[in-house]
Design a protein around this motif. Structure first.
Motif, PDB file in Angstrom:
ATOM      1  N   THR A   1       0.308  24.672  -4.420  1.00 42.12           N
ATOM      2  CA  THR A   1      -0.633  25.569  -3.678  1.00 42.12           C
ATOM      3  C   THR A   1      -1.067  25.456  -2.756  1.00 42.12           C
ATOM      4  OG1 THR A   1      -2.128  26.067  -5.322  1.00 42.12           O
ATOM      5  CG2 THR A   1      -0.321  27.400  -5.684  1.00 42.12           C
ATOM      6  N   SER A   2      -1.537  23.901  -2.706  1.00 43.50           N
ATOM      7  CA  SER A   2      -2.394  23.337  -1.702  1.00 43.50           C
ATOM      8  C   SER A   2      -1.874  23.219  -0.459  1.00 43.50           C
ATOM      9  CB  SER A   2      -2.777  21.878  -2.383  1.00 43.50           C
ATOM     10  OG  SER A   2      -3.288  21.097  -1.214  1.00 43.50           O
ATOM     11  N   PRO A   3      -2.666  23.334   0.564  1.00 42.98           N
ATOM     12  CA  PRO A   3      -2.029  23.270   2.201  1.00 42.98           C
ATOM     13  C   PRO A   3      -1.383  21.901   2.381  1.00 42.98           C
ATOM     14  CG  PRO A   3      -4.396  23.621   2.224  1.00 42.98           C
ATOM     15  CD  PRO A   3      -4.022  23.946   0.726  1.00 42.98           C
ATOM     16  N   THR A   4      -1.798  20.853   1.422  1.00 50.09           N
ATOM     17  CA  THR A   4      -0.988  19.702   1.610  1.00 50.09           C
ATOM     18  C   THR A   4       0.199  19.704   1.085  1.00 50.09           C
ATOM     19  OG1 THR A   4      -1.725  18.921  -0.275  1.00 50.09           O
ATOM     20  CG2 THR A   4      -3.285  18.460   1.578  1.00 50.09           C
ATOM     21  N   THR A   5       0.923  20.707   0.395  1.00 52.47           N
ATOM     22  CA  THR A   5       2.227  20.843  -0.086  1.00 52.47           C
ATOM     23  C   THR A   5       3.311  20.844   0.964  1.00 52.47           C
ATOM     24  OG1 THR A   5       1.365  21.954  -2.038  1.00 52.47           O
ATOM     25  CG2 THR A   5       3.722  21.941  -1.926  1.00 52.47           C
TER      26      THR A   5
ATOM     27  N   GLY B   1     -10.177  30.159  -0.078  1.00 52.81           N
ATOM     28  CA  GLY B   1      -8.804  29.521   0.477  1.00 52.81           C
ATOM     29  C   GLY B   1      -8.976  27.954   0.621  1.00 52.81           C
ATOM     30  N   VAL B   2     -10.144  27.521   0.566  1.00 47.32           N
ATOM     31  CA  VAL B   2     -10.279  25.974   0.622  1.00 47.32           C
ATOM     32  C   VAL B   2     -10.128  25.398  -0.647  1.00 47.32           C
ATOM     33  CG1 VAL B   2     -11.822  24.221   1.462  1.00 47.32           C
ATOM     34  CG2 VAL B   2     -11.964  26.178   2.627  1.00 47.32           C
ATOM     35  N   VAL B   3      -9.089  24.550  -0.818  1.00 45.62           N
ATOM     36  CA  VAL B   3      -8.845  24.055  -2.114  1.00 45.62           C
ATOM     37  C   VAL B   3      -8.370  22.473  -1.868  1.00 45.62           C
ATOM     38  CG1 VAL B   3      -7.774  25.903  -3.093  1.00 45.62           C
ATOM     39  CG2 VAL B   3      -6.185  24.511  -1.909  1.00 45.62           C
ATOM     40  N   SER B   4      -8.259  22.028  -0.760  1.00 43.66           N
ATOM     41  CA  SER B   4      -7.901  20.572  -0.573  1.00 43.66           C
ATOM     42  C   SER B   4      -8.888  19.714   0.182  1.00 43.66           C
ATOM     43  CB  SER B   4      -6.628  20.398   0.393  1.00 43.66           C
ATOM     44  OG  SER B   4      -6.444  19.212   0.694  1.00 43.66           O
ATOM     45  N   ARG B   5      -9.255  18.840  -0.669  1.00 42.83           N
ATOM     46  CA  ARG B   5     -10.200  17.884  -0.005  1.00 42.83           C
ATOM     47  C   ARG B   5      -9.702  17.287   1.349  1.00 42.83           C
ATOM     48  NH1 ARG B   5     -12.830  13.720  -4.105  1.00 42.83           N
ATOM     49  NH2 ARG B   5     -10.359  13.169  -4.295  1.00 42.83           N
ATOM     50  N   LYS B   6      -8.546  16.582   1.033  1.00 41.20           N
ATOM     51  CA  LYS B   6      -7.796  15.780   2.209  1.00 41.20           C
ATOM     52  C   LYS B   6      -7.701  16.615   3.540  1.00 41.20           C
ATOM     53  CE  LYS B   6      -3.490  14.746   1.981  1.00 41.20           C
ATOM     54  NZ  LYS B   6      -2.255  14.444   1.455  1.00 41.20           N
ATOM     55  N   LYS B   7      -7.218  17.816   3.273  1.00 42.82           N
ATOM     56  CA  LYS B   7      -6.491  18.531   4.441  1.00 42.82           C
ATOM     57  C   LYS B   7      -7.583  19.613   5.094  1.00 42.82           C
ATOM     58  CE  LYS B   7      -2.156  19.979   6.343  1.00 42.82           C
ATOM     59  NZ  LYS B   7      -0.697  19.628   5.897  1.00 42.82           N
TER      60      LYS B   7
ATOM     61  N   PRO C   1       3.277  11.896   4.722  1.00 45.51           N
ATOM     62  CA  PRO C   1       2.221  13.072   4.990  1.00 45.51           C
ATOM     63  C   PRO C   1       2.852  14.194   3.721  1.00 45.51           C
ATOM     64  CG  PRO C   1       3.979  13.092   6.662  1.00 45.51           C
ATOM     65  CD  PRO C   1       4.008  11.919   5.880  1.00 45.51           C
ATOM     66  N   VAL C   2       2.796  13.957   2.632  1.00 43.74           N
ATOM     67  CA  VAL C   2       3.214  14.812   1.574  1.00 43.74           C
ATOM     68  C   VAL C   2       1.758  14.896   0.794  1.00 43.74           C
ATOM     69  CG1 VAL C   2       5.658  14.134   1.320  1.00 43.74           C
ATOM     70  CG2 VAL C   2       3.720  12.630   0.179  1.00 43.74           C
ATOM     71  N   GLY C   3       2.138  15.949  -0.424  1.00 43.22           N
ATOM     72  CA  GLY C   3       1.005  16.518  -1.137  1.00 43.22           C
ATOM     73  C   GLY C   3       0.472  15.412  -2.327  1.00 43.22           C
ATOM     74  N   SER C   4       1.162  14.477  -2.679  1.00 44.85           N
ATOM     75  CA  SER C   4       0.635  13.435  -3.674  1.00 44.85           C
ATOM     76  C   SER C   4       1.514  12.068  -3.527  1.00 44.85           C
ATOM     77  CB  SER C   4       0.810  13.950  -5.045  1.00 44.85           C
ATOM     78  OG  SER C   4       2.339  13.973  -5.218  1.00 44.85           O
ATOM     79  N   THR C   5       0.706  11.085  -3.807  1.00 46.07           N
ATOM     80  CA  THR C   5       1.341   9.713  -4.068  1.00 46.07           C
ATOM     81  C   THR C   5       2.522   9.775  -5.132  1.00 46.07           C
ATOM     82  OG1 THR C   5      -0.847   8.745  -3.286  1.00 46.07           O
ATOM     83  CG2 THR C   5       0.781   7.319  -4.349  1.00 46.07           C
ATOM     84  N   SER C   6       2.257  10.577  -6.119  1.00 48.77           N
ATOM     85  CA  SER C   6       3.368  10.703  -7.236  1.00 48.77           C
ATOM     86  C   SER C   6       4.512  11.198  -6.683  1.00 48.77           C
ATOM     87  CB  SER C   6       2.958  11.446  -8.063  1.00 48.77           C
ATOM     88  OG  SER C   6       1.910  11.029  -8.929  1.00 48.77           O
TER      89      SER C   6
ATOM     90  N   VAL D   1       0.854  -1.099  -0.091  1.00 45.22           N
ATOM     91  CA  VAL D   1       0.053   0.103  -0.040  1.00 45.22           C
ATOM     92  C   VAL D   1       0.866   1.260   0.008  1.00 45.22           C
ATOM     93  CG1 VAL D   1      -1.782   1.353   1.287  1.00 45.22           C
ATOM     94  CG2 VAL D   1      -1.688  -0.941   1.214  1.00 45.22           C
ATOM     95  N   LEU D   2       0.686   2.232  -0.844  1.00 45.84           N
ATOM     96  CA  LEU D   2       1.533   3.211  -0.862  1.00 45.84           C
ATOM     97  C   LEU D   2       0.480   4.604  -0.947  1.00 45.84           C
ATOM     98  CD1 LEU D   2       4.389   3.702  -1.562  1.00 45.84           C
ATOM     99  CD2 LEU D   2       4.033   4.239  -3.956  1.00 45.84           C
ATOM    100  N   ASP D   3       0.571   5.397  -0.125  1.00 43.78           N
ATOM    101  CA  ASP D   3      -0.565   6.362   0.274  1.00 43.78           C
ATOM    102  C   ASP D   3      -0.135   7.571   0.810  1.00 43.78           C
ATOM    103  OD1 ASP D   3      -3.129   7.483  -0.359  1.00 43.78           O
ATOM    104  OD2 ASP D   3      -3.827   6.356   1.743  1.00 43.78           O
ATOM    105  N   HIS D   4      -0.937   8.703   0.757  1.00 42.59           N
ATOM    106  CA  HIS D   4      -0.631  10.180   1.678  1.00 42.59           C
ATOM    107  C   HIS D   4      -1.633  10.486   2.173  1.00 42.59           C
ATOM    108  CE1 HIS D   4      -2.138  13.232  -1.380  1.00 42.59           C
ATOM    109  NE2 HIS D   4      -2.263  12.075  -1.981  1.00 42.59           N
ATOM    110  N   HIS D   5      -2.757   9.706   2.471  1.00 46.45           N
ATOM    111  CA  HIS D   5      -4.067  10.005   3.044  1.00 46.45           C
ATOM    112  C   HIS D   5      -4.024   9.253   4.642  1.00 46.45           C
ATOM    113  CE1 HIS D   5      -5.281  10.023  -1.275  1.00 46.45           C
ATOM    114  NE2 HIS D   5      -5.961  11.172  -0.879  1.00 46.45           N
ATOM    115  N   ARG D   6      -5.116   9.812   5.389  1.00 45.02           N
ATOM    116  CA  ARG D   6      -5.084   9.337   6.649  1.00 45.02           C
ATOM    117  C   ARG D   6      -5.430   7.905   6.757  1.00 45.02           C
ATOM    118  NH1 ARG D   6     -11.145   9.864   9.038  1.00 45.02           N
ATOM    119  NH2 ARG D   6     -12.163   9.045   7.101  1.00 45.02           N
ATOM    120  N   LEU D   7      -5.223   7.306   7.937  1.00 43.39           N
ATOM    121  CA  LEU D   7      -5.537   5.968   7.949  1.00 43.39           C
ATOM    122  C   LEU D   7      -6.991   5.607   8.545  1.00 43.39           C
ATOM    123  CD1 LEU D   7      -2.424   4.650   9.487  1.00 43.39           C
ATOM    124  CD2 LEU D   7      -2.736   4.817   7.189  1.00 43.39           C
TER     125      LEU D   7
END
Length: 559
Positions: A399-403, A537-543, A360-365, A338-344
């Motif tokens: 630009t996302s707060p997850t960056t 200012g809300v652009v991230s679904r995840k964070k 805890p990074v901005g993308s799985t890529s 499993v390779l991911d950057h979302h919450r468990l």
């Protein structure tokens, strides 16, 4: 499934660019570090922007996998020995004994299944009948050619039409001529197969009556004068090496296997394993055929013992860690990594230990890029282009707060490998297609949608990135109708669509479902129009959006 079955690297349902590109990138990485066959896959439609990336990179779209549950096709053995409908019962029976088979498929020239005879069924066909009919136990449906083959005999006399299957009646002429005549007169002579040994008087009787076939046992041959009569009267003569009793049995066994009716249970190639197990547990059938549902041809066979250790599809999950977001049947597959950057969260469980990487990074890529660098490897240009796109898409060009700083470093490295101008690439990528303009409202909502379960609430959150909000305002009413239909179809308590204007770093939220959630949002955000909220200012679904909604429904009574 063979031991060399591929490992599929696959993203979540309703895949976004990061899910597709991370799967392509990690599959490329795994092919360099392990000997297995590794294939990038997806479990949903690829959006316009991602397709633009794939064309630019010159990469084929990942293999579409909508369901990985074990099926009849995976369980069935492919190297199947079969019989043709023209094969005799005897040849089929001998083949089954030679290979220790309890059953064998009978297929036609197009490999379509005709029957699944078993040894027990074949034996029952030759048990004496309880019928009092005078022809009972004399009837044999076969061809004269089959009879000669089963006997290993020589055909002489009139040999025309011997390949045609006929309804024949077997009479053993072991009595006197008169008794044999009276017995034979009960039946149509053109259906009679008269069986006898070296008895010229019975041979003559056969010519007199004009029977269909005379079988002379013991390897004897009728007189030449009788053979000439046979040719003139259309009578086939077979000289058989066996004694009369043995020849009688072999003639019965010369019946073509395709002429017998066989009742059997079969399954389509896409039938799920659970259904197979339930259906066969009380069946006495020794072997079960699997039929290709598109061609109707026999694809394989399986026995009950094949269901004990069933091969499972091998998966590497990227950009998600929940079964609710995974390809259908993932809970019955073999999860390798499993390779991911979302919450468990969710109910992801495995039967064996797995490699689980969550950063805890901005993308799985980004994580895939890290994996390459840690191994001292460099992705090829096409893979680097894909990873750039996945990273840029999920972080809204950093630009996302997850960056994170890691995202920035990996993007700079990947852009150099890909040989692209990052600024121009970003501009071209986001201009590649408007999902709201090109897709129906329902498909637009499904483009990047995730389902979450929190505090008894079942919530769907869709996100679309656009260069401006003009298309959203044009389709607001239709999109709301589609959200309401989504709630109904998937039994959701609440569904929303966040449309992000990437040029203004601003989103609007369209909502449907339980009005208590809408009332709670009223407290925090300005309602721009019915069911639409401004979210500057809300652009991230995840964070940003999901944590907000999770906290909000946590304070509400479960529906």
């Amino acid at each position: 499934m063979s031991a060399s079955a591929p490992i599929y690297v696959i993203g979540h349902r309703n895949p976004d660019t990061d899910a597709i590109c991370a799967a392509i990138g990690y599959a490329s990485y795994l092919r360099q570090v392990r000997e297995d066959e590794v294939v990038a896959a997806c479990c949903g439609e690829i959006n316009a922007r991602t397709n633009w990336v794939l064309r630019l990179a010159g990469v084929e779209a990942p293999k579409l996998l909508l369901d990985v549950r074990p099926t009849g096709a995976m369980v069935g053995r492919k190297d199947v020995m079969t019989a043709a409908p023209s094969d005799t019962f005897l040849s089929v029976y001998r083949k089954m004994l030679e290979h220790n088979f309890r059953s064998i498929p009978v297929v036609d020239a197009d490999h379509k299944l005709l029957g699944m005879p078993t040894i027990q069924e074949m034996a029952q066909l030759f048990l004496p009948s309880e019928s009092n009919h005078k022809a009972a136990n004399r009837e044999v449906r076969t061809s004269l050619q089959n009879m000669a083959t089963a006997l290993g005999g020589q055909m002489i006399g009139d040999t025309s039409g011997t390949e045609v299957v006929e309804d024949l009646l077997l009479v053993v002429a072991a009595s006197s001529v008169e008794t044999s005549r009276e017995r034979a007169k009960q039946f149509n002579p053109r259906q009679l197969v008269l069986l006898t040994g070296d008895r010229p008087e019975i041979h003559a009787l056969a010519m007199e009556m004009g029977v269909r076939c005379l079988v002379v046992t013991g390897g004897f041959m009728p007189w030449d004068s009788l053979l000439q009569q046979a040719r003139e009267k259309g009578i086939c003569v077979i000289s058989a090496p066996q004694d009369t009793a043995s020849a009688s049995q072999l003639i019965r066994f010369s019946r073509p296997i395709g002429e017998a009716a066989h009742e059997y249970v079969s399954f389509g190639s896409r039938t799920p394993l659970r259904e197979l197990i339930h259906s066969v547990q009380n069946s006495h059938q020794p072997l079960f055929p699997v039929i290709d549902e598109e061609t109707g041809k026999l694809e394989g066979v399986f026995s009950k013992s094949d269901l004990v250790e069933v091969p499972r599809t091998k998966l590497v999950l990227v950009d998600h860690n929940e079964f609710s977001q995974a390809v259908a049947g993932a809970d019955e597959a073999e999860i390798i990594e499993v390779l991911d950057h979302h919450r468990l969260s969710g109910n992801l469980r495995t039967k064996e230990p797995v490699r689980f990487i969550n950063e805890p990074v901005g993308s799985t890529s980004t994580i895939v890029g890290i994996m390459f660098k840690m191994r001292g490897l460099t992705p090829d240009k096409s893979t680097a282009i894909c990873l750039c796109a996945g990273l840029i898409s999920d972080t809204l060009n950093l630009t996302s707060p997850t960056t994170t700083n890691t995202d920035r470093e990996i993007l700079e490295w990947l852009a150099g490998v890909a040989g692209v101008d990052a600024a121009q690439f970003v501009k071209d990528f986001f201009a590649a297609g408007s999902l709201l303009r090109e897709a129906t409202p329902a498909r637009a909502i499904e483009g990047d949608r995730k389902v979450f379960e929190e505090n008894g609430w079942r919530i769907s959150i869709s996100q679309i990135e656009e260069m401006g909000l003009d298309e959203f305002w044009k389709k607001q009413a239709e999109l709301h109708t589609a959200l309401e239909a989504l709630c109904e179809a998937h039994k959701l308590h609440f569904a929303c669509l966040m449309v992000t204007d990437i040029t203004a770093h601003h989103s609007v939220l369209l909502v449907a479902g339980d009005t208590r959630v809408e009332s709670a949002i009223d407290v925090d955000y300005h309602k721009r129009s019915p069911q639409v909220y401004d979210m500057p200012g809300v652009v991230s679904r995840k964070k940003q959006l999901f944590p907000y909604l999770s906290n909000l429904v946590g304070k509400l009574t479960p529906p």
